[in-house]
Structures are given as structure tokens and as C-alpha cells.
Motif scaffolding. Structure first.
Motif, PDB file in Angstrom:
ATOM      1  N   VAL A   7      10.625   8.348  -7.448  1.00  0.00           N
ATOM      2  CA  VAL A   7       9.966   7.489  -6.459  1.00  0.00           C
ATOM      3  C   VAL A   7      10.224   7.984  -5.044  1.00  0.00           C
ATOM      4  O   VAL A   7       9.300   8.104  -4.229  1.00  0.00           O
ATOM      5  CB  VAL A   7      10.435   6.025  -6.621  1.00  0.00           C
ATOM      6  N   GLU A   8      11.458   8.307  -4.731  1.00  0.00           N
ATOM      7  CA  GLU A   8      11.784   8.718  -3.366  1.00  0.00           C
ATOM      8  C   GLU A   8      11.071   9.998  -2.974  1.00  0.00           C
ATOM      9  O   GLU A   8      10.697  10.180  -1.815  1.00  0.00           O
ATOM     10  CB  GLU A   8      13.301   8.901  -3.228  1.00  0.00           C
ATOM     11  N   ARG A   9      10.833  10.912  -3.927  1.00  0.00           N
ATOM     12  CA  ARG A   9      10.198  12.192  -3.625  1.00  0.00           C
ATOM     13  C   ARG A   9       8.679  12.097  -3.525  1.00  0.00           C
ATOM     14  O   ARG A   9       8.060  12.882  -2.811  1.00  0.00           O
ATOM     15  CB  ARG A   9      10.549  13.239  -4.699  1.00  0.00           C
TER      16      ARG A   9
ATOM     17  N   ARG B 153       0.850  -1.186   0.000  1.00  0.00           N
ATOM     18  CA  ARG B 153       0.000   0.000   0.000  1.00  0.00           C
ATOM     19  C   ARG B 153       0.887   1.237   0.000  1.00  0.00           C
ATOM     20  O   ARG B 153       1.884   1.301   0.730  1.00  0.00           O
ATOM     21  CB  ARG B 153      -0.919   0.017   1.224  1.00  0.00           C
ATOM     22  N   ILE B 154       0.534   2.210  -0.829  1.00  0.00           N
ATOM     23  CA  ILE B 154       1.376   3.401  -0.957  1.00  0.00           C
ATOM     24  C   ILE B 154       0.531   4.667  -0.879  1.00  0.00           C
ATOM     25  O   ILE B 154      -0.686   4.624  -1.038  1.00  0.00           O
ATOM     26  CB  ILE B 154       2.183   3.385  -2.278  1.00  0.00           C
ATOM     27  N   ALA B 155       1.208   5.774  -0.639  1.00  0.00           N
ATOM     28  CA  ALA B 155       0.620   7.109  -0.727  1.00  0.00           C
ATOM     29  C   ALA B 155       1.407   7.861  -1.778  1.00  0.00           C
ATOM     30  O   ALA B 155       2.595   8.150  -1.597  1.00  0.00           O
ATOM     31  CB  ALA B 155       0.692   7.820   0.613  1.00  0.00           C
ATOM     32  N   TYR B 156       0.750   8.145  -2.905  1.00  0.00           N
ATOM     33  CA  TYR B 156       1.390   8.834  -4.020  1.00  0.00           C
ATOM     34  C   TYR B 156       1.003  10.306  -3.975  1.00  0.00           C
ATOM     35  O   TYR B 156      -0.172  10.647  -3.870  1.00  0.00           O
ATOM     36  CB  TYR B 156       0.950   8.200  -5.334  1.00  0.00           C
ATOM     37  N   VAL B 157       2.008  11.193  -4.035  1.00  0.00           N
ATOM     38  CA  VAL B 157       1.773  12.633  -3.941  1.00  0.00           C
ATOM     39  C   VAL B 157       2.261  13.287  -5.232  1.00  0.00           C
ATOM     40  O   VAL B 157       3.436  13.641  -5.349  1.00  0.00           O
ATOM     41  CB  VAL B 157       2.483  13.239  -2.715  1.00  0.00           C
ATOM     42  N   PRO B 158       1.375  13.434  -6.232  1.00  0.00           N
ATOM     43  CA  PRO B 158       1.801  14.054  -7.484  1.00  0.00           C
ATOM     44  C   PRO B 158       2.075  15.543  -7.353  1.00  0.00           C
ATOM     45  O   PRO B 158       2.798  16.113  -8.161  1.00  0.00           O
ATOM     46  CB  PRO B 158       0.610  13.789  -8.416  1.00  0.00           C
ATOM     47  N   ALA B 159       1.476  16.200  -6.358  1.00  0.00           N
ATOM     48  CA  ALA B 159       1.687  17.631  -6.122  1.00  0.00           C
ATOM     49  C   ALA B 159       1.474  17.885  -4.640  1.00  0.00           C
ATOM     50  O   ALA B 159       0.750  17.133  -3.971  1.00  0.00           O
ATOM     51  CB  ALA B 159       0.726  18.468  -6.965  1.00  0.00           C
ATOM     52  N   PRO B 160       2.104  18.920  -4.072  1.00  0.00           N
ATOM     53  CA  PRO B 160       1.953  19.192  -2.650  1.00  0.00           C
ATOM     54  C   PRO B 160       0.496  19.338  -2.249  1.00  0.00           C
ATOM     55  O   PRO B 160      -0.293  20.011  -2.909  1.00  0.00           O
ATOM     56  CB  PRO B 160       2.714  20.517  -2.468  1.00  0.00           C
ATOM     57  N   GLY B 161       0.134  18.678  -1.152  1.00  0.00           N
ATOM     58  CA  GLY B 161      -1.223  18.772  -0.646  1.00  0.00           C
ATOM     59  C   GLY B 161      -2.186  17.775  -1.232  1.00  0.00           C
ATOM     60  O   GLY B 161      -3.348  17.729  -0.837  1.00  0.00           O
ATOM     61  N   ARG B 162      -1.750  16.954  -2.164  1.00  0.00           N
ATOM     62  CA  ARG B 162      -2.612  15.955  -2.785  1.00  0.00           C
ATOM     63  C   ARG B 162      -2.021  14.566  -2.576  1.00  0.00           C
ATOM     64  O   ARG B 162      -0.943  14.254  -3.075  1.00  0.00           O
ATOM     65  CB  ARG B 162      -2.775  16.226  -4.278  1.00  0.00           C
ATOM     66  N   THR B 163      -2.719  13.761  -1.811  1.00  0.00           N
ATOM     67  CA  THR B 163      -2.287  12.395  -1.538  1.00  0.00           C
ATOM     68  C   THR B 163      -3.278  11.443  -2.176  1.00  0.00           C
ATOM     69  O   THR B 163      -4.484  11.545  -1.947  1.00  0.00           O
ATOM     70  CB  THR B 163      -2.212  12.131  -0.026  1.00  0.00           C
ATOM     71  N   VAL B 164      -2.762  10.518  -2.977  1.00  0.00           N
ATOM     72  CA  VAL B 164      -3.605   9.530  -3.653  1.00  0.00           C
ATOM     73  C   VAL B 164      -3.190   8.153  -3.166  1.00  0.00           C
ATOM     74  O   VAL B 164      -2.082   7.702  -3.457  1.00  0.00           O
ATOM     75  CB  VAL B 164      -3.457   9.616  -5.182  1.00  0.00           C
ATOM     76  N   PRO B 165      -4.030   7.454  -2.401  1.00  0.00           N
ATOM     77  CA  PRO B 165      -3.689   6.093  -1.973  1.00  0.00           C
ATOM     78  C   PRO B 165      -3.666   5.147  -3.166  1.00  0.00           C
ATOM     79  O   PRO B 165      -4.370   5.350  -4.163  1.00  0.00           O
ATOM     80  CB  PRO B 165      -4.809   5.721  -1.002  1.00  0.00           C
ATOM     81  N   GLY B 166      -2.879   4.125  -3.052  1.00  0.00           N
ATOM     82  CA  GLY B 166      -2.814   3.138  -4.129  1.00  0.00           C
ATOM     83  C   GLY B 166      -2.027   1.924  -3.711  1.00  0.00           C
ATOM     84  O   GLY B 166      -1.700   1.737  -2.524  1.00  0.00           O
ATOM     85  N   ARG B 167      -1.698   1.093  -4.702  1.00  0.00           N
ATOM     86  CA  ARG B 167      -0.920  -0.119  -4.474  1.00  0.00           C
ATOM     87  C   ARG B 167       0.146  -0.251  -5.550  1.00  0.00           C
ATOM     88  O   ARG B 167      -0.025   0.222  -6.681  1.00  0.00           O
ATOM     89  CB  ARG B 167      -1.818  -1.361  -4.504  1.00  0.00           C
ATOM     90  N   VAL B 168       1.231  -0.893  -5.182  1.00  0.00           N
ATOM     91  CA  VAL B 168       2.291  -1.186  -6.142  1.00  0.00           C
ATOM     92  C   VAL B 168       1.874  -2.394  -6.974  1.00  0.00           C
ATOM     93  O   VAL B 168       1.473  -3.428  -6.430  1.00  0.00           O
ATOM     94  CB  VAL B 168       3.624  -1.462  -5.428  1.00  0.00           C
ATOM     95  N   VAL B 169       1.967  -2.238  -8.293  1.00  0.00           N
ATOM     96  CA  VAL B 169       1.635  -3.337  -9.202  1.00  0.00           C
ATOM     97  C   VAL B 169       2.900  -4.083  -9.612  1.00  0.00           C
ATOM     98  O   VAL B 169       3.010  -5.303  -9.462  1.00  0.00           O
ATOM     99  CB  VAL B 169       0.890  -2.816 -10.439  1.00  0.00           C
ATOM    100  N   ARG B 170       3.843  -3.344 -10.110  1.00  0.00           N
ATOM    101  CA  ARG B 170       5.111  -3.945 -10.536  1.00  0.00           C
ATOM    102  C   ARG B 170       6.112  -2.815 -10.751  1.00  0.00           C
ATOM    103  O   ARG B 170       5.779  -1.639 -10.596  1.00  0.00           O
ATOM    104  CB  ARG B 170       4.938  -4.749 -11.826  1.00  0.00           C
ATOM    105  N   ALA B 171       7.319  -3.164 -11.132  1.00  0.00           N
ATOM    106  CA  ALA B 171       8.343  -2.184 -11.473  1.00  0.00           C
ATOM    107  C   ALA B 171       9.138  -2.706 -12.655  1.00  0.00           C
ATOM    108  O   ALA B 171       9.363  -3.918 -12.795  1.00  0.00           O
ATOM    109  CB  ALA B 171       9.265  -1.912 -10.290  1.00  0.00           C
ATOM    110  N   ASP B 172       9.533  -1.789 -13.541  1.00  0.00           N
ATOM    111  CA  ASP B 172      10.366  -2.161 -14.674  1.00  0.00           C
ATOM    112  C   ASP B 172      11.242  -0.969 -15.033  1.00  0.00           C
ATOM    113  O   ASP B 172      11.388  -0.032 -14.227  1.00  0.00           O
ATOM    114  CB  ASP B 172       9.511  -2.613 -15.866  1.00  0.00           C
ATOM    115  N   ALA B 173      11.801  -0.987 -16.234  1.00  0.00           N
ATOM    116  CA  ALA B 173      12.702   0.093 -16.624  1.00  0.00           C
ATOM    117  C   ALA B 173      12.004   1.441 -16.696  1.00  0.00           C
ATOM    118  O   ALA B 173      12.644   2.490 -16.565  1.00  0.00           O
ATOM    119  CB  ALA B 173      13.339  -0.232 -17.972  1.00  0.00           C
ATOM    120  N   ASP B 174      10.687   1.440 -16.905  1.00  0.00           N
ATOM    121  CA  ASP B 174       9.950   2.703 -16.974  1.00  0.00           C
ATOM    122  C   ASP B 174       9.752   3.327 -15.601  1.00  0.00           C
ATOM    123  O   ASP B 174       9.533   4.534 -15.500  1.00  0.00           O
ATOM    124  CB  ASP B 174       8.586   2.485 -17.631  1.00  0.00           C
ATOM    125  N   GLY B 175       9.786   2.519 -14.553  1.00  0.00           N
ATOM    126  CA  GLY B 175       9.585   3.041 -13.210  1.00  0.00           C
ATOM    127  C   GLY B 175       8.682   2.155 -12.385  1.00  0.00           C
ATOM    128  O   GLY B 175       8.499   0.958 -12.682  1.00  0.00           O
TER     129      GLY B 175
END
Length: 751
Positions: free
Chosen positions: A662-664, A623-645
């Protein structure tokens, strides 16, 4: 309230009670410590409310996996940039530009004199005489706007520019990791700009004054000193930026001068004047409201003084004023917001209002209580405020449906994707596509009705839920984007935490009383609703919870708090309440500390989805919290990872985050802070109150955290008496803004 939902496991042994203080535990005492303020909108990597982790830079937006050329966040940033350019052009047309470093005259010079007078304890001459409230007027012809330009992302610095900055940073002993952000922030010739003014390093996100001082000493040698004009100017801007992180759109001049003095600036007044002369900051003199029964008394902390224009008649009473200094970005946004709201208030004629009341009356008569009041208010006014908790969202939804049946173009926007889902549930399957959207999606053009040929949103009625989450820039974009004659209804719960960004637009509007205000009489149901309603009134009441809807779990220390939180999520709540682990959210005051989100997420991952974290600390299923912009948190899940990210599933939307972002922008999301959770709800919530974070507690924080659970709330309670004291005695920390003053100068109060 009962104890645990099910039989508990054995308590762990006593742990060290000298746990470090949670990252958000310290209370901010001035603008230099604004990043530590509980109400801060600090754009921390992947969060906005942990003062200890605050970073002044906004994380870059990532494109979605749907193949769009520009992501929603990038489009939103471009829209903000376009609005700021439009505001700046309008202001320049009115007043004319002031050349950087040029001599000031007229009003600007008078304002500088006002700052000097405040610092010296003298009474400044009035610079702006407060205009009489403008009468309500009819705008016959809509303001024509140019169509919005295609969104474009910020230009990436060239490799040569980054290399040049990296070489200069090495010469000054600064980390090479600052090269890319410095080149991006300072633009072309960044290395020359830094060599000419080493304190420009403070403009880079995350750089502290002591680090900039060390860099300057290395480059300038004996020429470097605390009295350097460049240092004072840079520190002035940095303090104003830190104040914005804490939610302020401006600072009282004496408070700013005091903060500069603490930073060893020998002449704070001169530093402020230099920043103003160079166009880095603006200064304002706002008249204070005079309460009934006598003149206004200024707070001692702001050192406000009485100002009287020498040209006034001698018998005219002195008017108290406050001198404020702010960044142009937020000053222009606040002025644009006030102008836009005043335009909406004044754009409906009496004839239009009378006809609308007649047309809308059948819908109002078919409704009841505060829903009917809201429909009638929206029919007759261009701007309406609506207050209420979660259950009250049905009322603006009913308004939208009534307006749609009348043939109006309608749209309703929520703060989060989850808020949009809950709003759409009120509409049912028959609602037109695009009726329920997110605010960010509406402004970026990825959701909603789109814009007309003039660049205005193609709506006759816009309802915005979660209005307390609107920062001043977002609110200004909304107001600026509405066509003349449109109606705007702002709806929200005034008791929740304020916006992550600067400003408090909804609270200022409520206080200004320039438009109708409809208070919902629809209470939230059940024991959780009863508990949260009491908290909003400053009372922490014990409520009957026969179905274990509310459970208090006392703990002795942070180690036990983590143990019991994991047990509740993984075992007790699913078994006794019937809510699975993936639908139970843990909420805690901060990221740091012995029971902050980092420690809790590590323990929850180990129990619920163990793995090596081979993709930047993440594994599929996390389970993750993705923040595309300050003040906006979008819950989600990790599906997979590859060369694209890193591939995520965020509320059904695929998102790809590049490896370097990813770290930011991504954190584990089993445990969130209350600021991250604003606008979101889950079937069950587990709120962890460790003893080392009690200073972070306030009534809005507790209200927000406890209200995130729809069916069940467990409180892992280690805060002792700090919890009832916070509910009863600790209100929201104040924010310095100018919106009330600006609005009252254009729109007379209605009450």
C-alpha cells in the motif's frame, strides 16, 4: 477569464512565506541529479514525477480481485522480460558474447579508444561507418515468432537468503530494511556478492552513493578508497540509471566523465572502460546529421568531436560524431524499436499499397479534412504519425471504423483506462469487443485481440493514442509484436509532457521524418481549448469565458492557495459550474512543498472525507491514485480493507493491494501532479501554482495541467510572472536518445 466562479470565503490571515521549495522545484544539472528533473520518469512510490521522492525501484504489481493468477502489471513486466531476452539473443547471434571481465578486441576495443580520445580532446577514429539508407523492400515471408511464454513473476528470495543479507547489512551499518530488496535484486548469493563488492548496494532502489561508500568503508576498512575499480564501475552504472530516470537512453561520454569526477572518481575514463569491459554498459559512436549549408556544429555541453576513418579518401569531408554510453537494457530496446519500425515501413509492397488505396478511397472520400488525409496515409503506408489534441482523437477513431468496415482486424489502444473510455465513446455501442484497449492491457494479453500462433498481435491495423507516453521499452514491445504487413498509426499531442520512462519515441519519430505525418485541423472547443492551444504555441492569452469556463484565483502564499483550492473543489465549482467535487481534480507541480500533493490531499480529505485513516492512512470513500507500474496512474476509491489488503474500485475494476504494498503503490488522489494526470481528463480541473514551485514550471507542464479540465479550469495562481515566462521561454528539457540515428540508417527520410 473571470475571477472566482462564486463568492469567495474570507481570505485566511498571512502565512509564513518561507515555505520549503516543492519537491520538484530543482532543475537537474547532470545525471547525478536526474531524479530531480521535471521530465523525469522516476518510479517514485505511487508516482513518477516528483524528483525529491524518486525511487529507482518499480513498485510490485498487485493481483486484481477478479481472481486472475497474474495481474495486468505482472503480465506486462513478464512481456518486457521476454522481449529483452529475445533482443539479447538476436544481438548475441549477430555479434557473439563478450565474457564479463574479458579482454576486448575489434569494434569494442575501438569504441573504448574513442572514449579515451574524447576525454583527451583528440579526434577519435571512426568506429562505425554510417551505412547508406536501406532501400524500401518487400518482405515476402512473415517473420515467425515463438508463442509468448506464460507470464511469471520474479522469484521471491528465500528467508535464509534475506537473513544472510540482513546480517551483512548490520555488519556494514546499513538499514535492515534493505535486506529483502537486496536479496531480490542481487539474486542467489546476494550476501557473498555484497561482501566481494560492497558498492553493489547501489543497485538497490533508493540507495545513494554516499550510503554505499559508508557501507564499503565499514566492510573493507583501510582497503576502501575512492580509486577502487569496483566503486568507479558501480557509480558509472548508477549515473546511467539516474539518467534513465530523467528520460535519457544514453549519456554523452564527456558528460558522464564529468559527473564521475564530481563523485570523486579519480580516473573517470578508466571507470567507464571498466563498466564497458564487464558488460555493465555499452558505448556508441553516432554520426551527427549535417544541416544544409554547412557541417553540423556540436553542442559544447556534449563535447562532440569530428571523426574520420583513416582509410577514407583524403577529399572526403570529416563527419562529426558523438560518443555515447548507455545501459544495455535501453540500448537494445532502442535498437529493437528502430528495427521494428523499419520493418513496418518496408513490409508493404507497392502493389499492396496501390490496392489498399483503391479499397480505402471510398472511406476517405466520405470523410473530410485531416480525417481523409489520415485514412489515405494509413492505406498506403505501414507507419503513420498523427498529431492533434483531445478533439482530434475522433480522427484515428474514424480510421479504425473505416478499416473495420473493410474487414481488417483492428485495435486502438490508449495510455490510460480513462483514455480507453473516451476512445470507446467515439466508436459507439456497435464497436466489436476489444477494439478499444489500454496499451498495458494489449501487451499483457488481458485486453485486445490476443496473439497468433507466432506470438504476434492478431491485428492488421493498430492505432495507438497518447503516443508521447510511450517509453522506449513499451514502444519496442509494440513494434516487435506486430506482424509483417500490419499498419501502425501513432497518434498524440506532441505538446504534452513526455513519457515517464526513458526515451521520447514519438518526438524522435516526428523529427526523423521517415513516414507520413498528418497534423489534425480539429481544434479543441471552448475557452479552455482556446487557452491551451495558445499555450502550445508559447502564448498565455486571456480568453473570453462568459460561462466562467476559465477562472483565475490570485493568492499570496501557500496557505491561502490550499484554502482556496479546497473551497473551489468543495463549494464554488459545484455551486457555480455544476460539477460535483468527485469530478473535480486538483493538479499541482510536486508532492512536496507547502502546497504539494501531500498538503493538498490532507486538507481535501479533512474537508471531503474526514476520518482517522485506520487502513494505512486511508478510509472508505477516499479518492486514491493507484500506480501498479511506473508511469501508470489509475484513479480510484477505497472500498474497504481486510486481511487481504486494501480493496479499491479503479474505474469500475476491483483491485486488492496487499498491506505491504500500500505505501509503495497507493496515494490519496484528490490532488495529483501533472505527470500523474497525463492521459486523464475530468469535467473540471483546479491547477494550483504555489510560489515555492515555480522552477518546476515549463510550457509542457502548463499545457498538460491546464488541459485536464473538459468544461472548467480554475487556476490558483501564486506564481506571479513565472507562469507567463514558463509558457513563453521554458520548453521541454531535452533527452539524449539514439532512435533518430538508428532509424535514418535504415529508412530514408520522406521529407
Amino acid at each position: 477569464m473571470s475571477t472566482e466562479p462564486a463568492a469567495a470565503e474570507g481570505h485566511p490571515g498571512p502565512a509564513d512565506t518561507d515555505a520549503p521549495r516543492a519537491g520538484q522545484g530543482a532543475e537537474a544539472t547532470g545525471p547525478e541529479e536526474a531524479a530531480a528533473e521535471e521530465g523525469a520518469g522516476a518510479p517514485d512510490p505511487a508516482d513518477t514525477d516528483d524528483g525529491a521522492d524518486a525511487d529507482a525501484g518499480a513498485p510490485a504489481a498487485e493481483p486484481t480481485a477478479e481472481g486472475e493468477g497474474v495481474s495486468e502489471a505482472a503480465a506486462e513486466i513478464a512481456a518486457q522480460r521476454e522481449l529483452q531476452e529475445r533482443i539479447a539473443q538476436r544481438k548475441a547471434a549477430k555479434e557473439g558474447p563478450i565474457a564479463a571481465g574479458g579482454k576486448l578486441s575489434g569494434t569494442a576495443a575501438d569504441l573504448l579508444a574513442a572514449v579515451r580520445a574524447v576525454e583527451s580532446g583528440e579526434r577519435p577514429a571512426a568506429v562505425f561507418s554510417e551505412p547508406a539508407p536501406a532501400p524500401r523492400k518487400v518482405v515476402a515471408e512473415p517473420v515467425r515468432r515463438a508463442p509468448a511464454a506464460a507470464p511469471t513473476g520474479p522469484a521471491e528470495p528465500t528467508a535464509e537468503a534475506v537473513d544472510a543479507v540482513r546480517a551483512l547489512l548490520a555488519e556494514g551499518g546499513a538499514p535492515a530494511s534493505l535486506a529483502a530488496p537486496a536479496a531480490a535484486t542481487l539474486g542467489e548469493g546476494a550476501d557473498s556478492a555484497l561482501r566481494d563488492d560492497p558498492w553493489q548496494l547501489l543497485r538497490i532502489p533508493g540507495v545513494r552513493p554516499e550510503q554505499a561508500d559508508g557501507f564499503a568503508r565499514a566492510l573493507l576498512g583501510a582497503e576502501c578508497g575512492p580509486d577502487d575499480e569496483r566503486r568507479g564501475r558501480a557509480l558509472t552504472v548508477w549515473l546511467l540509471e539516474q539518467a534513465a530516470v530523467a528520460g535519457h537512453t544514453a549519456l554523452d561520454a564527456p558528460l558522464l566523465a564529468e559527473a564521475l569526477g564530481k563523485r570523486a572518481v579519480p580516473d573517470p575514463g578508466e571507470a567507464v572502460q571498466s563498466a564497458i569491459a564487464e558488460g555493465d554498459a555499452l558505448v556508441f559512436q553516432d554520426a551527427l546529421e549535417e544541416p544544409p549549408g554547412g557541417p553540423a556544429r556540436a553542442p559544447e555541453s556534449t563535447q562532440e568531436t569530428a571523426a574520420q576513418d583513416g582509410s577514407q579518401d583524403g577529399d572526403e569531408a570529416e563527419r562529426p560524431v558523438r560518443v555515447l554510453v548507455g545501459l544495455e537494457r535501453y540500448a537494445l530496446a532502442e535498437e529493437s524499436l528502430a528495427d521494428g519500425l523499419a520493418r513496418l515501413v518496408n513490409s508493404l509492397s507497392k502493389d499492396d499499397s496501390s490496392q489498399a488505396l483503391a479499397d480505402w478511397e471510398p472511406a476517405a472520400a466520405a470523410a473530410a479534412g485531416s480525417t481523409a488525409e489520415l485514412i489515405r496515409a494509413a492505406a498506403g503506408h505501414g507507419l503513420v504519425l498523427h498529431t492533434g489534441a483531445e478533439a482530434a482523437r475522433a480522427e484515428p477513431a474514424a480510421l479504425v471504423q473505416a478499416a473495420a468496415r473493410l474487414g481488417l482486424r483492428v485495435c486502438a489502444a490508449a495510455h490510460s483506462v480513462d483514455g480507453r473510455r473516451r476512445l470507446a465513446e467515439h466508436f459507439g455501442p456497435g464497436a466489436p469487443e476489444g477494439t478499444a484497449v489500454t496499451v498495458s492491457g494489449l501487451l499483457s494479453g488481458t485486453e485486445g485481440p490476443g496473439r497468433d500462433r507466432d506470438g504476434a498481435l492478431a491485428v492488421d491495423l493498430l492505432v495507438v493514442l497518447d503516443a508521447p507516453q510511450l517509453d522506449v521499452e513499451t514502444a519496442a514491445m509494440l513494434a516487435e509484436s506486430l506482424p509483417d504487413g500490419a499498419r501502425l498509426v501513432l497518434s498524440g499531442d506532441p505538446s504534452v509532457l513526455w513519457s515517464a520512462g526513458p526515451g521520447r519515441a514519438f518526438a524522435d519519430l516526428l523529427a526523423a521524418r521517415v513516414c507520413p505525418q498528418i497534423a489534425s485541423r480539429t481544434p479543441d472547443p471552448g475557452p479552455v481549448g482556446e487557452l491551451v492551444s495558445g499555450i502550445g504555441a508559447g502564448e498565455l492569452n486571456e480568453v473570453a469565458a462568459p460561462g466562467k469556463e476559465v477562472v483565475i484565483v490570485p493568492v499570496r502564499d501557500a496557505a491561502e492557495a490550499i484554502h482556496r483550492a479546497v473551497q473551489l473543489v468543495a463549494d464554488s465549482v459545484p455551486r457555480a459550474i455544476g460539477v460535483p467535487s468527485e469530478q473535480t481534480q486538483v493538479i499541482t507541480p510536486g508532492h512536496g512543498g507547502a502546497a504539494g500533493t501531500r498538503a493538498l490531499n490532507a486538507a481535501l480529505k479533512e474537508r471531503l472525507n474526514p476520518g482517522p485513516g485506520r487502513f494505512g492512512g486511508f478510509d472508505p470513500g477516499d479518492r486514491i491514485a493507484y500506480v501498479p507500474a511506473p508511469g501508470r496512474t489509475v484513479p480510484g476509491r477505497v472500498v474497504r480493507a481486510d486481511a487481504d489488503g486494501l480493496h479499491l474500485d479503479c474505474a469500475g475494476t476491483p483491485v486488492v493491494v496487499s498491506q505491504d504494498a500500500v505505501e509503495r503503490t497507493v496515494r490519496h488522489g484528490w490532488a495529483l501532479t501533472a505527470h500523474q494526470a497525463v492521459g486523464l481528463r475530468w469535467p473540471a480541473a483546479v491547477v494550483v501554482l504555489p510560489g515555492d514551485a515555480t522552477q518546476a514550471l515549463s510550457r509542457p507542464w502548463v499545457y498538460t495541467a491546464f488541459g485536464r479540465g473538459e468544461r472548467h479550469l480554475s487556476v490558483v495562481h501564486g506564481a506571479d510572472t513565472a507562469l507567463p515566462r514558463a509558457v513563453a521561454e521554458v520548453p521541454a528539457k531535452p533527452r539524449t536518445t539514439r532512435l533518430q540515428t538508428l532509424l535514418r540508417a535504415q529508412v530514408p527520410p520522406t521529407q
